[in-house]
Design an enzyme around this catalytic site. Structure first.
Site, PDB file in Angstrom:
ATOM      1  N   HIS A 117      -9.763  -0.511  26.179  1.00  0.00           N
ATOM      2  CA  HIS A 117     -10.353  -1.081  24.965  1.00  0.00           C
ATOM      3  C   HIS A 117     -11.791  -1.524  25.241  1.00  0.00           C
ATOM      4  O   HIS A 117     -12.428  -2.123  24.368  1.00  0.00           O
ATOM      5  CB  HIS A 117      -9.560  -2.318  24.515  1.00  0.00           C
ATOM      6  CG  HIS A 117      -8.167  -2.025  24.052  1.00  0.00           C
ATOM      7  ND1 HIS A 117      -7.860  -0.978  23.209  1.00  0.00           N
ATOM      8  CD2 HIS A 117      -6.982  -2.664  24.305  1.00  0.00           C
ATOM      9  CE1 HIS A 117      -6.552  -0.978  22.970  1.00  0.00           C
ATOM     10  NE2 HIS A 117      -6.003  -1.983  23.631  1.00  0.00           N
ATOM     11  N   SER A 147      -5.373  -6.090  11.090  1.00  0.00           N
ATOM     12  CA  SER A 147      -4.386  -5.793  12.118  1.00  0.00           C
ATOM     13  C   SER A 147      -4.601  -6.684  13.349  1.00  0.00           C
ATOM     14  O   SER A 147      -3.639  -7.191  13.945  1.00  0.00           O
ATOM     15  CB  SER A 147      -4.469  -4.322  12.520  1.00  0.00           C
ATOM     16  OG  SER A 147      -3.481  -3.997  13.469  1.00  0.00           O
ATOM     17  N   TYR A 202      -8.063   6.958  12.590  1.00  0.00           N
ATOM     18  CA  TYR A 202      -6.730   6.510  12.188  1.00  0.00           C
ATOM     19  C   TYR A 202      -6.388   7.080  10.812  1.00  0.00           C
ATOM     20  O   TYR A 202      -5.278   7.564  10.575  1.00  0.00           O
ATOM     21  CB  TYR A 202      -6.736   4.986  12.146  1.00  0.00           C
ATOM     22  CG  TYR A 202      -5.394   4.330  11.947  1.00  0.00           C
ATOM     23  CD1 TYR A 202      -4.663   3.868  13.040  1.00  0.00           C
ATOM     24  CD2 TYR A 202      -4.865   4.139  10.673  1.00  0.00           C
ATOM     25  CE1 TYR A 202      -3.436   3.238  12.875  1.00  0.00           C
ATOM     26  CE2 TYR A 202      -3.641   3.513  10.489  1.00  0.00           C
ATOM     27  CZ  TYR A 202      -2.932   3.069  11.594  1.00  0.00           C
ATOM     28  OH  TYR A 202      -1.710   2.457  11.424  1.00  0.00           O
ATOM     29  N   ARG A 258       2.994  -2.960  13.672  1.00  0.00           N
ATOM     30  CA  ARG A 258       3.281  -3.846  12.541  1.00  0.00           C
ATOM     31  C   ARG A 258       3.544  -3.017  11.288  1.00  0.00           C
ATOM     32  O   ARG A 258       4.653  -2.646  10.990  1.00  0.00           O
ATOM     33  CB  ARG A 258       2.129  -4.840  12.332  1.00  0.00           C
ATOM     34  CG  ARG A 258       2.443  -5.958  11.335  1.00  0.00           C
ATOM     35  CD  ARG A 258       1.274  -6.925  11.192  1.00  0.00           C
ATOM     36  NE  ARG A 258       0.110  -6.319  10.598  1.00  0.00           N
ATOM     37  CZ  ARG A 258      -0.161  -6.339   9.284  1.00  0.00           C
ATOM     38  NH1 ARG A 258       0.645  -6.942   8.454  1.00  0.00           N
ATOM     39  NH2 ARG A 258      -1.250  -5.768   8.807  1.00  0.00           N
ATOM     40  N   LYS A 259       2.495  -2.721  10.503  1.00  0.00           N
ATOM     41  CA  LYS A 259       2.658  -1.968   9.261  1.00  0.00           C
ATOM     42  C   LYS A 259       2.206  -0.518   9.373  1.00  0.00           C
ATOM     43  O   LYS A 259       2.817   0.387   8.841  1.00  0.00           O
ATOM     44  CB  LYS A 259       1.862  -2.635   8.126  1.00  0.00           C
ATOM     45  CG  LYS A 259       2.545  -3.804   7.455  1.00  0.00           C
ATOM     46  CD  LYS A 259       1.750  -4.206   6.218  1.00  0.00           C
ATOM     47  CE  LYS A 259       2.476  -5.268   5.405  1.00  0.00           C
ATOM     48  NZ  LYS A 259       1.725  -5.605   4.163  1.00  0.00           N
ATOM     49  N   GLY A 260       1.079  -0.323  10.042  1.00  0.00           N
ATOM     50  CA  GLY A 260       0.555   1.030  10.165  1.00  0.00           C
ATOM     51  C   GLY A 260       0.047   1.604   8.856  1.00  0.00           C
ATOM     52  O   GLY A 260       0.108   2.813   8.635  1.00  0.00           O
TER      53      GLY A 260
END
Length: 301
Positions: A117, A147, A202, A258-260
């Site tokens: 990262h 996020s 993404y 989590r949600k994506g």
């Protein structure tokens, strides 16, 4: 039976229990890092890490889809190497590796799956010198900060955010772990034309995962059929990855996955915050190649 990742995370979570919130991060060369995972000696040792030309390197600012991509890269490398996925290389985040563990990484067979990262200016120089191929995952800043906010609050290793408004302000000023999103993006912008670096977003993966995986396979010279790529794409939807992570990430699966979703920022941003982000994006990334790739007008308006 616990995986090595689960075992290590259990140790780290125990360590976090005995720390105050403010002591969970520290400053290193002007950037904040989580001290439990990114100790100063790790970052120092990383500077002299010896990359190989055939390493598979993944890079992303936090919460841009890195772990999702790790899962897909393991599947692709397993199929390409004709091995069971459980024997595919486990990624080593370079800033998480302590000096003693670098010996085992140095002795690991090729191809090694690596990740980071870190700001692109702070990754090992050997990656450039060896012309190692790097896959960079990008994500729109509005969903990234949301996020990151939830990740910070659900991850005991990181300091709990005081509030959404405070975390948003810290994110905008770069006072979060791994530093400024915009500094990262601007530095990658300088490398957009490097043939050894590939950029994916993404959002594009959410739109057409099979097509993105085909391009990634071509970049890394994986010999995958169209049927194999489509199978990997079906197994790599966010829902499928979150379910499988229960067996690889244990209690951290709901923290990491989590949600994506694309567009969750609309459930968090105030009108003023949205305008502030719009202005910052235009000032920093307006007219850039990375800015164009992020399709800000589509995903952030």
């Amino acid at each position: 039976m616990s995986t090595p990742f689960e075992k290590e995370m259990k140790e780290r979570l125990e360590e976090a229990k005995n720390m105050t919130e403010k002591d969970k991060v520290y400053m290193y060369n002007g950037v904040l890092y989580p001290i439990i995972m990114c100790k100063p000696e790790n970052l120092k040792a990383m500077e002299t890490f010896e990359a190989r030309e055939d390493d598979i390197m993944l890079a992303a600012y936090p919460k841009c889809g890195f772990n999702w991509m790790v899962g897909m890269m393991r599947k692709m490398s397993a199929v390409d190497s004709c091995v069971d996925e459980k024997h595919a290389p486990i990624p080593s985040l370079l800033e998480f590796v302590n000096p003693e563990k670098y010996q085992s990484i140095n002795e690991a067979p090729s191809p090694r799956l690596l990740g980071t990262h870190m700001h692109p200016d702070n990754i090992p120089a050997s990656l450039t010198n060896k012309k190692t191929k790097i896959l960079v995952v990008l994500r729109n800043p509005k969903d990234t900060v949301v996020s990151f906010f939830h990740f910070t609050n659900k991850n005991p290793i990181l300091p709990t955010a005081e509030s959404w408004d405070k975390f948003f302000a810290d994110f905008m000023s770069g006072e979060v772990s791994w530093g400024s999103y915009f500094d990262h993006a601007l530095s990658w912008e300088k490398r957009m034309d490097n043939p050894n670096i590939m950029f994916v977003t993404y959002e594009d993966m959410k739109e057409n995962l099979s097509e993105e995986l085909k391009q990634i396979a071509k970049f890394f010279n994986f010999t995958l059929s169209e049927e194999q790529v489509n199978t990997i794409a079906q197994e790599s939807t966010f829902t499928a990855m979150k379910e499988s992570s229960k067996h690889t990430h244990g209690p951290m699966c709901n923290v990491i996955f989590r949600k994506g979703e694309v567009g969750d920022w609309k459930n968090h941003f105030s009108e003023d915050q949205s305008k502030e982000m719009d202005n910052r994006f235009e000032k920093c990334l307006g007219g850039t190649k990375i800015g164009a790739r992020l399709k800000y007008d589509i995903y952030c308006q």
